[in-house]
Scaffold this motif. Structure first.
Motif, PDB file in Angstrom:
ATOM      1  N   ASP A 403       0.860  -1.185   0.000  1.00  0.00           N
ATOM      2  CA  ASP A 403       0.000   0.000   0.000  1.00  0.00           C
ATOM      3  C   ASP A 403       0.896   1.233   0.000  1.00  0.00           C
ATOM      4  O   ASP A 403       1.554   1.533   1.003  1.00  0.00           O
ATOM      5  CB  ASP A 403      -0.900  -0.009   1.234  1.00  0.00           C
ATOM      6  CG  ASP A 403      -1.847   1.186   1.290  1.00  0.00           C
ATOM      7  OD1 ASP A 403      -1.952   1.918   0.283  1.00  0.00           O
ATOM      8  OD2 ASP A 403      -2.484   1.392   2.351  1.00  0.00           O
ATOM      9  N   ARG A 451      -2.425  -7.900  -4.417  1.00  0.00           N
ATOM     10  CA  ARG A 451      -2.995  -6.931  -3.474  1.00  0.00           C
ATOM     11  C   ARG A 451      -2.130  -5.675  -3.391  1.00  0.00           C
ATOM     12  O   ARG A 451      -1.667  -5.268  -2.331  1.00  0.00           O
ATOM     13  CB  ARG A 451      -3.201  -7.569  -2.094  1.00  0.00           C
ATOM     14  CG  ARG A 451      -4.216  -8.711  -2.121  1.00  0.00           C
ATOM     15  CD  ARG A 451      -4.439  -9.325  -0.771  1.00  0.00           C
ATOM     16  NE  ARG A 451      -3.221  -9.917  -0.222  1.00  0.00           N
ATOM     17  CZ  ARG A 451      -2.760 -11.116  -0.571  1.00  0.00           C
ATOM     18  NH1 ARG A 451      -3.405 -11.846  -1.479  1.00  0.00           N
ATOM     19  NH2 ARG A 451      -1.654 -11.591  -0.023  1.00  0.00           N
ATOM     20  N   SER A 453      -1.847  -1.626  -3.875  1.00  0.00           N
ATOM     21  CA  SER A 453      -2.648  -0.411  -3.823  1.00  0.00           C
ATOM     22  C   SER A 453      -1.737   0.786  -3.983  1.00  0.00           C
ATOM     23  O   SER A 453      -0.758   0.943  -3.240  1.00  0.00           O
ATOM     24  CB  SER A 453      -3.409  -0.318  -2.497  1.00  0.00           C
ATOM     25  OG  SER A 453      -4.120   0.911  -2.403  1.00  0.00           O
ATOM     26  N   ARG A 455      -1.839   5.073  -4.409  1.00  0.00           N
ATOM     27  CA  ARG A 455      -2.703   6.242  -4.243  1.00  0.00           C
ATOM     28  C   ARG A 455      -1.831   7.495  -4.271  1.00  0.00           C
ATOM     29  O   ARG A 455      -0.683   7.477  -3.837  1.00  0.00           O
ATOM     30  CB  ARG A 455      -3.453   6.174  -2.906  1.00  0.00           C
ATOM     31  CG  ARG A 455      -4.141   4.836  -2.649  1.00  0.00           C
ATOM     32  CD  ARG A 455      -4.623   4.730  -1.226  1.00  0.00           C
ATOM     33  NE  ARG A 455      -4.971   3.355  -0.908  1.00  0.00           N
ATOM     34  CZ  ARG A 455      -6.096   2.966  -0.338  1.00  0.00           C
ATOM     35  NH1 ARG A 455      -7.016   3.859  -0.020  1.00  0.00           N
ATOM     36  NH2 ARG A 455      -6.327   1.693  -0.074  1.00  0.00           N
ATOM     37  N   PHE A 477      -4.462  -6.233  -8.071  1.00  0.00           N
ATOM     38  CA  PHE A 477      -4.686  -5.073  -7.214  1.00  0.00           C
ATOM     39  C   PHE A 477      -5.520  -5.437  -6.005  1.00  0.00           C
ATOM     40  O   PHE A 477      -6.308  -6.389  -6.021  1.00  0.00           O
ATOM     41  CB  PHE A 477      -5.371  -3.957  -8.009  1.00  0.00           C
ATOM     42  CG  PHE A 477      -4.503  -3.419  -9.112  1.00  0.00           C
ATOM     43  CD1 PHE A 477      -3.482  -2.539  -8.835  1.00  0.00           C
ATOM     44  CD2 PHE A 477      -4.695  -3.831 -10.418  1.00  0.00           C
ATOM     45  CE1 PHE A 477      -2.668  -2.065  -9.840  1.00  0.00           C
ATOM     46  CE2 PHE A 477      -3.891  -3.351 -11.431  1.00  0.00           C
ATOM     47  CZ  PHE A 477      -2.871  -2.466 -11.142  1.00  0.00           C
ATOM     48  N   ASP A 478      -5.368  -4.645  -4.966  1.00  0.00           N
ATOM     49  CA  ASP A 478      -6.170  -4.799  -3.767  1.00  0.00           C
ATOM     50  C   ASP A 478      -7.635  -4.579  -4.141  1.00  0.00           C
ATOM     51  O   ASP A 478      -7.985  -3.586  -4.771  1.00  0.00           O
ATOM     52  CB  ASP A 478      -5.711  -3.758  -2.735  1.00  0.00           C
ATOM     53  CG  ASP A 478      -6.364  -3.931  -1.381  1.00  0.00           C
ATOM     54  OD1 ASP A 478      -7.440  -4.542  -1.314  1.00  0.00           O
ATOM     55  OD2 ASP A 478      -5.784  -3.444  -0.395  1.00  0.00           O
ATOM     56  N   ALA A 481      -8.883  -1.219  -3.216  1.00  0.00           N
ATOM     57  CA  ALA A 481      -8.269  -0.017  -3.775  1.00  0.00           C
ATOM     58  C   ALA A 481      -9.349   0.842  -4.429  1.00  0.00           C
ATOM     59  O   ALA A 481     -10.332   0.331  -4.964  1.00  0.00           O
ATOM     60  CB  ALA A 481      -7.214  -0.393  -4.794  1.00  0.00           C
ATOM     61  N   ARG A 484      -8.778   0.724 -10.271  1.00  0.00           N
ATOM     62  CA  ARG A 484      -7.734  -0.096 -10.888  1.00  0.00           C
ATOM     63  C   ARG A 484      -6.859   0.791 -11.756  1.00  0.00           C
ATOM     64  O   ARG A 484      -7.284   1.840 -12.237  1.00  0.00           O
ATOM     65  CB  ARG A 484      -8.378  -1.205 -11.736  1.00  0.00           C
ATOM     66  CG  ARG A 484      -9.382  -2.053 -10.971  1.00  0.00           C
ATOM     67  CD  ARG A 484      -8.735  -2.732  -9.774  1.00  0.00           C
ATOM     68  NE  ARG A 484      -9.718  -3.417  -8.949  1.00  0.00           N
ATOM     69  CZ  ARG A 484      -9.927  -4.723  -8.970  1.00  0.00           C
ATOM     70  NH1 ARG A 484      -9.227  -5.486  -9.770  1.00  0.00           N
ATOM     71  NH2 ARG A 484     -10.823  -5.267  -8.182  1.00  0.00           N
TER      72      ARG A 484
END
Length: 493
Positions: A403, A451, A453, A455, A477-478, A481, A484
């Motif tokens: 993340d 998984r 993520s 941002r 991907f998580d 999230a 995508r």
């Protein structure tokens, strides 16, 4: 084998008043404990001013709460032990190549320890020293130092003659066995607060280090554990594994770093609790450091390295680098929390600086797992970077539960594809702003991510993920999230 003998340094003439030079009295107590077959040398509350102390086999130096071992300033009343004559030492800098020029040093010692809730204060140590005599200077210094003048560099890299009588390490160990360093505080430890070279069965536990250059350097160690340590080093790396040629081409094997916190707050402000952020740049003209790293010195191999349950605060992220011919394999990093990442959160680099004897060839990075990374406040210029070389890819890289949250976005046009820079010193900033904002992988084989993520705030012209020559890559991907991400492939399958 240690005996039950306990020797108080005051009984050997130490005064502990911060003014008297107590080194001879402490050395006498250490020698007496060794001659008796082993024992504990005790520093009770007080301030003990000293130059170099040799720690002999089967002796424990116990620094009690309220006691400070103070590194004296070289001058009319004394100096540090001279650096050893070990030949030309062509391929690593002066600090890596010598041990005797330290406040505490041990060589070929067994069953030794430095313990206690007291403090080692390196007030009289220097952080400086000459660099390597190696002639291919492109890879000797970070590219961020390219604009520095010769005078600027000279202030950081004094010549060997200027180092005679100077001490530049708080604790230095060479070819020792069964070593424990626990619970002490080290303030301003010089070039290295702790340098352990070819040490076997080493434990560093519960240390607090707030230093002006490197924190804990483990060079060619075997069976080592660093746990529950707090290391603040704004000017250089906090905990770093290396395989230099200082004592020969030795592997770094079976090392665990766990439950540690590293940071790049202003010097001294970890100890006073303020955690100040005035300093913005390290001496290399890049942002503050304070990270966990494998490399840059990488002439030998790294095997079975574990990094888990660690925090990074106001620091460059995790770095794994082979640039001098060594193989880095079977590395597992898991459960890492990072806040205010000053460059890239994750940086893997297989390069070809090749600082070593003629015939040195590129090494490798393979079988590396990175799981459970939560990073926030990341410098938006730098994605997570996995950068191999043409014909020398990073192989078998596994990521999960990653993340990454970036603090802003890059303004303006997206950067062009960076040059390979095969022989440059490895730093995340070496490529400039990365061509992707979240994850950039170039020359990688068998990358698997689950998984993931990514941002960021703001609008960024770069793709979130760029894969360039990254065969057999799988990214998932998580499910939680926010959206995508499009993946841009360049010459990848």
């Amino acid at each position: 084998m240690r005996t039950g003998l306990v020797l108080d340094v005051r009984d050997h003439g130490a005064r502990g008043d911060g003014t008297a030079l107590d080194g001879q009295a402490i050395a006498a107590a250490l020698a007496a404990a060794h001659q008796a077959g082993g024992g504990i040398v005790l520093l009770p509350p007080g301030t003990y001013r000293s130059f170099s102390l040799r720690l002999p086999s089967r002796v424990t130096l116990a620094i009690e709460a309220g006691a400070t071992l103070l590194a004296a300033m070289p001058g009319a009343d004394g100096a540090y032990d001279l650096p050893e004559a070990r030949g030309p030492q062509l391929y690593q800098d002066f600090g890596h190549s010598h041990w005797h020029n330290s406040l505490i040093w041990a060589e070929n010692a067994e069953d030794i320890a430095i313990l206690g809730a007291g403090t080692i204060d390196g007030a009289g140590l220097t952080r400086n020293g000459p660099g390597t005599p190696w002639s291919a200077q492109r890879g000797e210094r970070p590219l961020s130092m390219a604009t520095m003048t010769a005078a600027d560099v000279a202030r950081l890299e004094q010549d060997a003659a200027a180092m005679r009588g100077q001490g530049n390490k708080a604790i230095a160990l060479a070819r020792c066995r069964r070593v424990t360093i626990a619970d002490v505080t080290i303030f301003r430890g010089g070039h290295f607060a702790i340098l352990a070279s070819e040490v076997e069965d080493l434990s560093c536990t519960g240390l607090t280090i707030d230093s002006n250059r490197d924190g804990i350097d483990l060079d060619g160690v075997r069976r080592a554990q660093v746990s529950r340590c707090r290391v603040n080093t704004p000017n250089d790396d906090a905990i770093v594994l290396k395989t230099s040629l200082a004592l020969g081409r030795t592997a770094c094997e079976d090392v665990t770093i766990e439950d540690c916190t590293v940071s790049g707050y202003d010097l001294g402000t970890l100890l006073d609790g303020t955690k100040a952020r005035t300093q913005q740049l390290s001496p290399d003209r890049d942002r503050v450091t304070g990270r966990i790293k494998l490399g840059t010195e990488s002439n030998g191999d790294f095997r079975r390295i574990r990094i888990r349950n660690c925090r990074f605060e106001r620091s460059r992220g995790l770095a794994i680098e082979s640039v001098d011919g060594g193989m880095i394999e079977d590395v597992l990093a898991e459960n890492l929390v990072m806040d205010e990442v000053t460059t890239a959160p994750i940086f893997l680099r297989l390069g070809a600086r090749l600082r070593g004897p003629a015939g040195t060839r590129p090494g490798g990075l393979q079988n590396i797992g990175i799981h459970g990374v939560s990073a926030s406040g990341i410098d938006p210029r730098f994605a997570a970077i996995f950068a191999g070389l043409p014909g020398h890819p990073i192989e078998d890289l596994r990521l999960s539960d990653i993340d990454l949250r970036f603090a802003g976005a890059l303004d303006g046009a997206p950067p062009s594809t960076p040059p390979e820079l095969a022989d440059a010193y490895p730093e995340p900033s070496m490529f400039g702003p990365t061509p992707a904002w979240g994850l950039w992988a170039r020359h990688v084989r068998r990358l698997a991510a689950t998984r993931l993520s990514l941002r960021r705030t703001g609008t960024d012209p770069r793709p979130p993920i760029l894969l360039d020559d990254a065969a057999d890559t799988r990214i998932g991907f998580d499910v939680d999230a926010p959206h995508r991400y499009h993946i841009l492939h360049n010459n990848s399958t």
